[in-house]
Design an enzyme around this catalytic site. Structure first.
Site, PDB file in Angstrom:
ATOM      1  N   ARG A  39       5.408 -39.882 -13.081  1.00  0.00           N
ATOM      2  CA  ARG A  39       6.800 -40.306 -13.178  1.00  0.00           C
ATOM      3  C   ARG A  39       7.072 -41.563 -12.360  1.00  0.00           C
ATOM      4  O   ARG A  39       7.720 -42.495 -12.825  1.00  0.00           O
ATOM      5  CB  ARG A  39       7.725 -39.173 -12.699  1.00  0.00           C
ATOM      6  N   CYS A  73      10.669 -30.906 -10.109  1.00  0.00           N
ATOM      7  CA  CYS A  73      10.176 -32.251  -9.806  1.00  0.00           C
ATOM      8  C   CYS A  73      11.384 -33.166  -9.781  1.00  0.00           C
ATOM      9  O   CYS A  73      12.084 -33.297 -10.799  1.00  0.00           O
ATOM     10  CB  CYS A  73       9.178 -32.720 -10.861  1.00  0.00           C
ATOM     11  N   THR A  75      11.576 -36.556  -9.318  1.00  0.00           N
ATOM     12  CA  THR A  75      11.450 -37.825 -10.044  1.00  0.00           C
ATOM     13  C   THR A  75      11.547 -37.617 -11.549  1.00  0.00           C
ATOM     14  O   THR A  75      12.054 -38.492 -12.266  1.00  0.00           O
ATOM     15  CB  THR A  75      10.129 -38.521  -9.675  1.00  0.00           C
ATOM     16  N   THR A 115      10.092 -39.607  -3.458  1.00  0.00           N
ATOM     17  CA  THR A 115       9.229 -40.686  -3.924  1.00  0.00           C
ATOM     18  C   THR A 115       9.993 -41.998  -3.933  1.00  0.00           C
ATOM     19  O   THR A 115      11.232 -42.028  -3.969  1.00  0.00           O
ATOM     20  CB  THR A 115       8.710 -40.412  -5.344  1.00  0.00           C
ATOM     21  N   LYS A 154      -0.579 -33.671  -2.306  1.00  0.00           N
ATOM     22  CA  LYS A 154      -1.128 -33.458  -3.642  1.00  0.00           C
ATOM     23  C   LYS A 154      -2.660 -33.358  -3.607  1.00  0.00           C
ATOM     24  O   LYS A 154      -3.268 -32.651  -4.412  1.00  0.00           O
ATOM     25  CB  LYS A 154      -0.700 -34.590  -4.578  1.00  0.00           C
ATOM     26  N   CYS A 184      11.579 -34.286  -2.750  1.00  0.00           N
ATOM     27  CA  CYS A 184      10.335 -34.251  -3.512  1.00  0.00           C
ATOM     28  C   CYS A 184       9.782 -32.855  -3.318  1.00  0.00           C
ATOM     29  O   CYS A 184       9.766 -32.349  -2.187  1.00  0.00           O
ATOM     30  CB  CYS A 184       9.345 -35.301  -3.015  1.00  0.00           C
TER      31      CYS A 184
END
Length: 222
Positions: A39, A73, A75, A115, A154, A184
């Protein structure tokens, strides 16, 4: 869209459900496919759009019997409207329960840990159409720490992710943030509530609670 963030959301959904036995929990369809185009890369660098796959997934969930859809999520909510148009069932917006929680607690100035795409796109500021909150974004160097911290989470390096995200969180508090929004879904995997000494608002947790409240409301009406 990250599998660890998906698992965190599901755990929080279960914990938020007022159930006394298995049968009182919500039936849930989880579509976890991390191969959805990135994204942030799409927004920042013109990479492949996630919108077609997000719409396809939403339709599949609807066809599978889902009465509402949530996306853990932040984003991805830059494409919330496109997803909502793809289905006939409600698609909850992750920002809405955060705004409601901030207002309930009288927060006037909040720092965003999200983000670069979420921050630059003004996802939270634009949803706050009444302008009740003053949103503080990390300075450029601190936003780089946020980006690197999310990437570390991640990649499974939770210690490094925690170190980088905590440094950025403390910088926001030093700039006057009365509270922090974990904007996030990787952030709450490594930062505990009030990690930087001020109240924190976990978008994952609040989205899970909003989904449960909606489901309970429907159950009471049926």
């Amino acid at each position: 869209m990250g599998p660890a963030a998906t698992a965190d959301f599901f755990a929080k959904l279960v914990a938020a459900t007022p159930a006394r036995c298995d049968q009182e929990h919500l039936p849930v369809l989880i579509h976890s496919v991390p191969q959805i185009p990135d994204r942030a890369s799409c927004f920042l660098h013109g990479g492949p759009s996630p919108a077609p796959m997000l719409g396809e997934i939403a339709r599949g969930l609807e066809q599978g019997g889902a009465a509402m859809i949530v996306m853990p999520c932040n984003t991805a909510h830059l494409w919330h409207d496109a997803v909502a148009r793809a289905v006939r069932v409600p698609v909850l917006h992750i920002v809405d329960p955060v705004l409601q929680a901030l207002q309930r607690h009288g927060i006037a100035q909040a720092g965003l840990l999200g983000t670069t795409a979420t921050v630059q796109a003004g996802l939270y500021r634009q949803r706050d159409s009444a302008g009740r909150i003053r949103w503080l974004a990390p300075q450029a160097g601190d936003q780089q720490r946020v980006t690197a911290g999310i990437a570390a989470v991640k990649a499974g390096d939770l210690a490094q992710g925690r170190k980088l995200l905590l440094a950025a969180a403390r910088a926001l508090v030093a700039e006057g943030a009365q509270a922090l929004v974990y904007a996030c879904t990787e952030v709450p995997l490594v930062l505990q509530p009030q990690a930087a000494g001020v109240p924190s608002f976990d978008a994952t947790q609040l989205l899970a609670e909003a989904a449960v409240q909606r489901a309970v409301h429907w159950a009471l009406q049926s």
